[in-house]
Motif scaffolding. Structure first.
Motif, PDB file in Angstrom:
ATOM      1  N   THR A  28       0.810  -1.228   0.000  1.00 24.71           N
ATOM      2  CA  THR A  28       0.000   0.000   0.000  1.00 24.71           C
ATOM      3  C   THR A  28       0.839   1.271   0.000  1.00 24.71           C
ATOM      4  O   THR A  28       0.276   2.375   0.066  1.00 24.71           O
ATOM      5  CB  THR A  28      -0.920   0.011   1.237  1.00 24.71           C
ATOM      6  N   ALA A  70      -5.312  -1.752  -1.488  1.00 28.98           N
ATOM      7  CA  ALA A  70      -5.779  -1.559  -0.125  1.00 28.98           C
ATOM      8  C   ALA A  70      -7.201  -2.087   0.043  1.00 28.98           C
ATOM      9  O   ALA A  70      -7.545  -2.677   1.081  1.00 28.98           O
ATOM     10  CB  ALA A  70      -5.708  -0.077   0.239  1.00 28.98           C
ATOM     11  N   LEU A  71      -8.046  -1.875  -0.983  1.00 27.98           N
ATOM     12  CA  LEU A  71      -9.406  -2.379  -0.911  1.00 27.98           C
ATOM     13  C   LEU A  71      -9.433  -3.911  -0.871  1.00 27.98           C
ATOM     14  O   LEU A  71     -10.244  -4.509  -0.144  1.00 27.98           O
ATOM     15  CB  LEU A  71     -10.210  -1.863  -2.105  1.00 27.98           C
ATOM     16  N   ARG A  93      -8.436  -4.940   2.532  1.00 26.83           N
ATOM     17  CA  ARG A  93      -9.516  -4.690   3.495  1.00 26.83           C
ATOM     18  C   ARG A  93     -10.597  -5.764   3.376  1.00 26.83           C
ATOM     19  O   ARG A  93     -11.104  -6.260   4.391  1.00 26.83           O
ATOM     20  CB  ARG A  93     -10.105  -3.306   3.250  1.00 26.83           C
ATOM     21  N   SER A  94     -10.929  -6.131   2.143  1.00 28.07           N
ATOM     22  CA  SER A  94     -11.946  -7.171   1.954  1.00 28.07           C
ATOM     23  C   SER A  94     -11.468  -8.524   2.454  1.00 28.07           C
ATOM     24  O   SER A  94     -12.269  -9.395   2.807  1.00 28.07           O
ATOM     25  CB  SER A  94     -12.332  -7.261   0.475  1.00 28.07           C
ATOM     26  N   LEU A 135      -7.859  -5.292   8.209  1.00 25.08           N
ATOM     27  CA  LEU A 135      -8.038  -4.295   9.272  1.00 25.08           C
ATOM     28  C   LEU A 135      -8.261  -4.962  10.628  1.00 25.08           C
ATOM     29  O   LEU A 135      -7.748  -4.494  11.653  1.00 25.08           O
ATOM     30  CB  LEU A 135      -9.216  -3.370   8.927  1.00 25.08           C
ATOM     31  N   VAL A 142      -3.627   1.947   4.919  1.00 24.62           N
ATOM     32  CA  VAL A 142      -4.853   1.310   4.429  1.00 24.62           C
ATOM     33  C   VAL A 142      -6.052   2.234   4.611  1.00 24.62           C
ATOM     34  O   VAL A 142      -6.883   2.400   3.701  1.00 24.62           O
ATOM     35  CB  VAL A 142      -5.075  -0.035   5.152  1.00 24.62           C
ATOM     36  N   ASN A 143      -6.165   2.855   5.774  1.00 21.07           N
ATOM     37  CA  ASN A 143      -7.326   3.729   6.033  1.00 21.07           C
ATOM     38  C   ASN A 143      -7.309   4.955   5.135  1.00 21.07           C
ATOM     39  O   ASN A 143      -8.357   5.383   4.634  1.00 21.07           O
ATOM     40  CB  ASN A 143      -7.354   4.155   7.502  1.00 21.07           C
ATOM     41  N   THR A 184      -8.418   3.769   1.583  1.00 22.64           N
ATOM     42  CA  THR A 184      -9.782   3.263   1.418  1.00 22.64           C
ATOM     43  C   THR A 184     -10.837   4.300   1.755  1.00 22.64           C
ATOM     44  O   THR A 184     -12.005   4.159   1.359  1.00 22.64           O
ATOM     45  CB  THR A 184     -10.006   2.026   2.314  1.00 22.64           C
ATOM     46  N   HIS A 185     -10.457   5.357   2.485  1.00 18.20           N
ATOM     47  CA  HIS A 185     -11.428   6.391   2.849  1.00 18.20           C
ATOM     48  C   HIS A 185     -11.311   7.613   1.955  1.00 18.20           C
ATOM     49  O   HIS A 185     -12.051   8.585   2.148  1.00 18.20           O
ATOM     50  CB  HIS A 185     -11.242   6.819   4.309  1.00 18.20           C
TER      51      HIS A 185
END
Length: 997
Positions: free
Chosen positions: A942, A957-958, A961-962, A966, A991-992, A995-996
Motif C-alpha cells: 500500500t 488496499a481495498l 480490506r476485503s 483491518l 490502508v485507512n 480506502t477512505h
C-alpha cells in the motif's frame, strides 16, 4: 633377480610332524622375532601370516573361516593341551608382529587373522589363556591404526566393525562383566574397556554397545569402585529387592584396578546422546550403590483421608530437595554472578534476521543433544558429585577421565544448574593445570596406550579437548577460563606444536639382492608390508594441535575482546598454517626434521582449524586486519575442493563469514571462481554441505551486482530451485504423526507427538520404577548374592527406550535438515530480489522459475494443514499441523521484497487466488518476526511510490480490506513487541487513508 630362499625355520614349521614339535618351532619363532623388526619383515614376506592364519583357522571355534592351505592342527598327532599350546604360541607371535609398527598392520588387516582371533575370543569354549594375548593383539592394532596415514578420514574402522558386530560384541560384555578376581582378569577387563575407548567412534557402534549390555557391565564396574571407596549410600541394602537393581552390592574393585579405562569407555559410548547417558545413569549397577532417594515431607504436610489413606497438602514441600551425601565432600563455591546475556558478538545479522535463531557457535560438529539446557534443579544423578570428587581427589588419567565424563553429562543437560559455578571454580583450574609444562605423571599407564607415548603427553593432548567441550556456548565458563590465562597458555602451546620434530628412528636396513618393488607387487597382500606411517610422537603433536584449536575456538565465539586476545598472542599465522593439508605421499625418510608448516595437517586438525578460523571471522576488526594479513582465503579456497566432504563443509562454513557484505574478501570469493563450486556443492547428497553452500551463496548474493546474482541462479539451475521450494515442509511431520496414531501397541508411558512433531514425555529412564510391567523386571533366577552376565542385558523396556530415542534423534535431525535447506534457498532468493536492480531480478526469477509456479509455491508454504487420522472415538479425525516457523519467516521475508517491486509485481501478489487469504492466518503468530513481516507486506503493498501508482495502491488496499486485514491489524495495536506496534500504526494509516479517500 632371484628370489631369496625362505628361512629354514618356516620350512620346519610347515613340515612339523606333531603338535608338540609345531609348538616348539612356534616358540622358537617367537623368541627370534621379539624385538627384531627386520626378522619380522623377512618372515612376513615369506608367508608367515598366511601360515599362522591357516593354523589358527584349523581350530575353528565357530568363526567359520576355512583355512587356505594344508597346515592344520587337527591333522597332526597330539593332545588337546598340545594343540592349545601351539595356538597360544601362534597368538603370541602375531602379537609380536603387531607391535612391529604401522607397516605390519597392512598384511595383518589384509588377512583373516583378526576375524579368526575374534571368533576364538567369542567362542564359549575359548581357553582362558587365550583371552589376554588376543586382547593385547587387538589393542596393539588399535594403538597403531592412527599411525598408518594421517590422510585417512574417516578413521580406519575395519577392526571396530568386526569387534562391534553382532557376532563378536557379546565377548566384550562377557569379559568386562567377569569379577576382577585374578590379575589376569583385571588386565583383560581393562584391555577390553581400552578397546572401546580407542575404537568406538561411530554412533552405530555406540548404540550397539548400549543395546547389547556392555554399557550396563561398565556401570557395574564403576559401581565396584564406588563400593571400594566406601561411597555406597546408607540404606542401599534396603533397595536390593527393587527390580531395577543388581540384587546385591557389587564386590569392591581390588587395589590395583584402574578406573580410567572404564570411565573412558563409558564416556565414548554416551557422548552426544542424552538417551544413552540416561541409560547409563539408570543402569542396575548405578542404582544399586546410588538408589533413588524418596522425597521426605514434614508430618504436618501429610494428611489423612476419610478412609485412612494419606495425601499431601497443597503446600507440601519436600525436604533436602536434590541433595545427596556426596555433596558434603565437595567445597562450597560462590554462585554465579554473571547475568545471562545475548551474544556479545559484533557480527551484524542479515536484514530482518535480528530475532531469528541462527547457527550455534560450535566450532566443530556437535549433535543436537549437546545443545539441551540443564534440566530441573533436582534432576541430577549422584554420579555427578562423585565424579567431581574424583576430579579433586585423584590425579593423572583418572582425574582427566572423571573430568571428561562429568563434562559430557553437563553438556547433555544432566547436571544441576548451579554446577556451572562449581565447574568454573573446580574443574577449569585443574584442566589448565594439566596443560602446564611442568605437569608430569609419576606412573606411565602402558596398558592403555601401548607405551607409544607417555601418559603425560596423552593427558595434555586430551585436557585441551575436554576444556573445549566444557566451555562451548557458556559465557560464564569461558570467562573463568580466560581469566585463568587460558588463551595465553593455549596460544603458546599451539606455537610449540610447530617446533621442528627430529625423529631418531632409522629406516629398516635391507640386504642387497632382496626382491625388487615389481617382484614384491606380485606377492599376496598378506605378504607385503605397508607404508611406515608416522611416528607416535608426530601423531601426538597433530592430536594436541587439534585439541588446542578446538579449545581456542570454544573460548571466543561471543566476546570480541577474546578474539582480539587470540590475535595479540600472535597465533593467527599458526591457525592459517593449520589449514594446510598433509601431502598425499608419506615422507620418504623419517629421520629428517619434520612438523613444519609445509608438512601439513591431517583431516581432524583441518576441521579444528576451520572451526577456529570461523570463530575469528565473527570479528569485523580481526577479519579486516589479522586474517587478511595472514592470507586466510588461500588455504580455504583449496580446502573447499578437498576430497573429504567433512573438510569441504568446514571450509564452506568459514567462507560463509568471509562472504558477508562488510568483508573485504567477498570480491575475492567471486573472482576466484568459488561460486561454481558452491553451486555444485548445493546439489550434494550431503545435507550439511548443501546447507552451508546455500548459506554462503546467500551471503554472496546480498547487495551484489545483478550479473553475480544471475550467475548464482544459473549455477543452481531453475529446475533444482523449483524442486526445493516446491517441497511440503510438513510432509515429514504428517507421515510421522500418522504412523504414531496407527501404532496401537504404543505403551502408555509414551506420549504422542506435539505440534512440532517431536515426541514428549517419553518413558523417562530415570523415573520411579513403581508400577513397572513384568517385562521390566530382572529375569535372572539366581539368588541375590550372585551377579550373572544375563543381568547386564538391558530389560525389554530399557532397550525399547534406547531404540525409540535413537530413532527420535535421527528423525528430528532429518526434519531440521530438510527445513534448513528450504529456508536457506528461500533466503537466497530473497537476497537475489533485494538491493539495487531488484525489479530486474524479480522479472528474471519470474522468467526462469515461472511466475505462477513461484507464487503458488509461496502460497502453498502458508497453506493451513491438518493431519487426517484414523477414526477413533476418543480423538478427533483431524489434527492441525504447524508450518515450521523458519519457513514462515523466510517466506514472508521473500514476499516483503516482492511487494517492494514494481506496481505490476504487487498486483500479481494481491491477485493471486490464495496468497493473501493464507497470509491472514499468521498476523497473530507466536513468533514476532512472522507478525512483523505480515505487517510489512501490508505496508509495501500500500506504499505509494509516486502519484502514478495511487490508484493501484487504493485498489490493493481495498482487496486487503476485503480480506480482513483491518481486523488483523487491530489485534496487533497492543502487541507486546514495540516494532510490531509501530509497524502496525503505519500499516493502518496507509490502508485507512487509501480506502477512505
Amino acid at each position: 633377480m632371484t628370489r631369496s630362499v625362505a628361512p629354514p625355520i618356516l620350512l620346519q614349521l610347515q613340515s612339523a610332524e606333531s603338535l608338540s614339535s609345531q609348538a616348539a618351532v612356534l616358540r622358537d619363532l617367537k623368541n627370534e622375532t621379539i624385538g627384531h623388526d627386520q626378522r619380522k619383515e623377512s618372515l612376513v614376506r615369506f608367508g608367515l601370516i598366511p601360515i599362522l592364519t591357516n593354523l589358527l583357522a584349523s581350530r575353528n571355534l565357530g568363526g567359520g573361516h576355512e583355512p587356505k592351505r594344508s597346515l592344520k592342527i587337527r591333522d597332526l598327532p597330539g593332545s588337546k593341551e598340545e594343540a592349545d599350546d601351539a595356538c597360544l604360541q601362534a597368538i603370541i607371535l602375531i602379537g609380536s608382529l603387531a607391535q612391529g609398527g604401522a607397516s605390519f598392520l597392512s598384511p595383518i588387516l589384509s588377512s583373516n587373522l583378526l576375524p579368526i582371533l575374534l571368533s576364538i575370543l567369542s567362542s564359549p569354549d575359548c581357553p582362558s589363556a587365550f583371552v589376554l594375548p588376543i586382547l593385547r593383539i587387538l589393542n596393539s592394532v588399535a594403538d597403531r591404526l592412527p599411525l598408518q596415514s594421517q590422510q585417512q578420514w574417516p578413521k580406519d574402522t575395519r577392526l571396530a566393525d568386526l569387534l562391534f558386530s553382532t557376532e563378536h560384541i557379546g565377548c566384550l560384555a562377557r569379559i568386562i562383566g567377569q569379577d576382577y578376581g585374578t590379575h589376569s582378569r583385571l588386565t583383560s577387563i581393562e584391555l577390553a574397556a581400552g578397546l572401546i575407548g580407542k575404537l568406538c567412534t561411530e554412533d552405530s557402534h555406540k548404540a550397539s554397545l548400549a543395546d547389547c549390555g556392555v554399557l550396563d557391565t561398565l556401570a557395574v564396574k564403576i559401581a565396584s569402585f564406588i563400593v571400594a571407596q566406601g561411597f555406597v549410600f546408607p540404606g542401599a541394602d534396603g533397595h536390593l529387592e527393587d527390580p531395577s537393581t543388581l540384587g546385591s552390592i557389587p564386590s569392591p574393585a581390588p587395589r590395583g584396578a584402574k578406573i580410567a579405562p572404564i570411565l573412558r569407555a563409558v564416556t565414548v559410548i554416551i557422548e552426544h546422546s542424552k538417551w544413552r547417558a540416561e541409560h547409563f545413569l539408570s543402569s542396575p549397577g548405578i542404582l544399586t550403590v546410588f538408589p533413588r532417594q524418596k522425597l521426605e515431607f514434614s508430618p504436618s504436610d501429610i494428611k489423612k483421608g476419610p478412609r485412612g489413606s494419606t495425601y499431601l497438602s497443597g503446600s507440601a514441600v519436600p525436604r533436602h530437595l536434590g541433595g545427596t551425601p556426596l555433596e558434603y565432600l565437595l567445597p562450597s563455591v560462590p554462585l554465579s554472578q554473571l547475568k545471562p546475556s545475548a551474544s556479545a558478538t559484533n557480527f551484524p545479522p542479515l536484514p530482518g534476521q535480528q530475532g531469528t535463531h541462527r547457527r550455534h557457535s560450535h566450532s566443530f560438529p556437535t549433535p543436537l543433544s549437546n545443545l539441551d539446557p540443564p534440566t530441573s534443579e533436582d534432576d541430577e544423578n549422584p554420579v555427578v558429585p562423585w565424579l567431581l570428587y574424583l576430579v579433586r581427589a585423584e590425579n593423572g588419567m583418572t582425574r582427566l577421565m572423571a573430568a571428561r565424563l562429568v563434562t559430557v553429562l553437563f553438556r547433555l543437560g544432566l547436571t544441576k544448574k548451579h554446577r556451572v559455578s562449581m565447574l568454573s571454580y573446580l574443574l577449569i583450574p585443574i584442566l589448565l593445570r594439566l596443560l602446564d609444562k611442568d605437569y608430569d605423571v609419576s606412573t606411565d599407564d602402558g596398558v592403555q596406550y601401548g607405551g607409544l607415548i607417555s601418559s603425560t603427553k596423552r593427558i595434555k593432548e586430551e585436557a585441551a579437548g575436554v576444556l573445549a567441550t566444557l566451555v562451548i556456548d557458556d559465557q560464564e565458563l569461558q570467562k573463568h577460563a580466560v581469566d585463568g590465562d587460558a588463551i595465553k597458555r593455549l596460544s603458546q602451546l599451539l606455537k610449540e606444536t610447530y617446533n621442528p620434530l627430529h625423529d631418531n628412528t632409522r629406516p629398516m636396513w635391507h640386504a642387497e639382492g632382496e626382491e625388487t618393488a615389481e617382484e614384491l607387487g606380485t606377492q599376496p597382500a598378506e605378504c607385503r608390508l605397508g607404508p611406515p606411517g608416522y611416528s607416535p610422537l608426530h601423531c601426538h603433536i597433530m592430536r594436541f594441535r587439534e585439541s588446542i584449536l578446538k579449545a581456542l575456538a570454544a573460548l571466543v565465539p561471543f566476546k570480541d575482546e577474546y578474539r582480539k586476545a587470540v590475535c595479540e598472542n600472535g597465533v593467527v599465522p599458526y591457525i592459517i598454517d593449520s589449514l594446510k593439508p598433509c601431502p598425499t605421499d608419506l615422507p620418504a625418510e623419517s629421520s629428517s626434521a619434520r612438523n613444519t608448516a609445509t608438512d601439513g595437517n591431517p583431516t581432524p586438525t583441518l576441521l579444528a582449524a576451520c572451526g577456529a578460523a570461523r570463530m575469528l571471522t565473527r570479528s569485523v576488526s580481526v577479519l579486516r586486519t589479522s586474517l587478511i594479513d595472514a592470507g586466510v582465503s588461500t588455504p580455504l579456497f583449496v580446502l573447499i575442493r578437498h576430497p573429504d566432504i567433512e573438510v569441504q563443509i568446514a571450509a564452506t562454513s568459514v567462507i560463509c563469514n568471509l562472504a558477508l557484505d562488510f568483508s573485504p574478501m567477498k570480491e575475492a570469493i567471486i573472482s576466484a571462481e568459488i561460486l561454481p563450486i558452491l553451486c555444485e556443492h548445493a546439489h550434494s547428497s550431503n545435507t550439511k554441505l548443501r546447507i552451508e553452500s546455500l548459506w554462503a551463496l546467500k551471503h554472496v548474493a546480498y547487495n551484489t551486482t545483478n550479473d553475480v546474482k544471475t550467475k548464482i541462479i544459473e549455477g543452481l539451475r531453475a529446475e533444482w530451485i523449483k524442486q526445493v521450494i516446491g517441497q511440503d515442509p510438513t510432509s515429514f511431520l504428517a507421515k510421522r504423526g500418522l504412523d504414531e496414531e496407527m501404532d496401537s501397541s504404543t505403551p502408555s508411558g509414551m506420549s504422542r507427538a506435539n505440534s512440532a512433531g517431536e515426541r514428549v514425555d517419553l518413558l523417562n529412564p530415570v523415573d520411579d520404577s513403581e508400577g513397572r510391567d513384568e517385562d521390566q523386571k530382572m529375569t535372572d533366577p539366581l539368588p541375590p548374592s550372585k551377579v550373572s552376565l544375563g543381568m547386564f542385558m538391558p530389560d525389554t523396556t530399557r532397550r525399547r527406550k534406547l531404540a525409540l530415542h535413537g530413532d527420535l534423534d535421527q528423525t528430528t535431525q532429518a526434519r531440521q535438515d530438510d527445513i534448513a535447506v528450504q529456508e536457506q534457498t528461500l533466503d537466497l532468493l530473497r537476497n537475489v530480489v533485494c538491493g539495487p536492480g531488484a525489479s530486474e531480478m524479480i522479472d528474471y526469477l519470474f522468467k526462469e522459475i515461472g511466475q505462477d509456479l513461484l507464487l503458488d509455491a509461496l502460497a502453498d508454504k502458508l497453506r493451513p494443514r491438518s493431519l487426517q487420522l484414523p477414526h477413533r472415538r476418543e480423538s478427533p479425525n483431524h489434527r492441525a499441523l504447524q508450518v515450521p516457523t523458519e519457513i514462515l519467516v523466510a517466506v514472508t521475508f521473500f514476499i516483503i521484497h516482492l511487494a517492494a517491486g514494481l506496481p505490476w509485481h504487487r498486483q500479481l501478489l494481491v491477485s493471486h487466488r490464495d496468497l493473501l487469504r493464507y497470509l491472514m492466518n499468521y498476523f497473530n503468530h507466536s513468533h514476532r518476526d512472522v507478525r512483523t513481516n505480515c505487517v510489512w507486506v501490508v505496508i509495501n503493498l500500500t506504499y505509494e511510490d509516486d502519484a502514478s501508482d495511487r490508484e493501484g495502491c487504493r485498489e490493493r488496499a481495498l482487496k486487503l480490506r476485503s480480506a480482513g486485514v483491518l481486523d488483523r491489524l487491530a489485534s496487533l495495536e497492543h502487541d507486546p513487541d514495540l516494532d510490531v506496534r509501530e509497524r502496525t500504526k503505519t500499516a493502518l494509516h496507509l490502508v485507512n487513508s487509501l480506502t477512505h479517500s
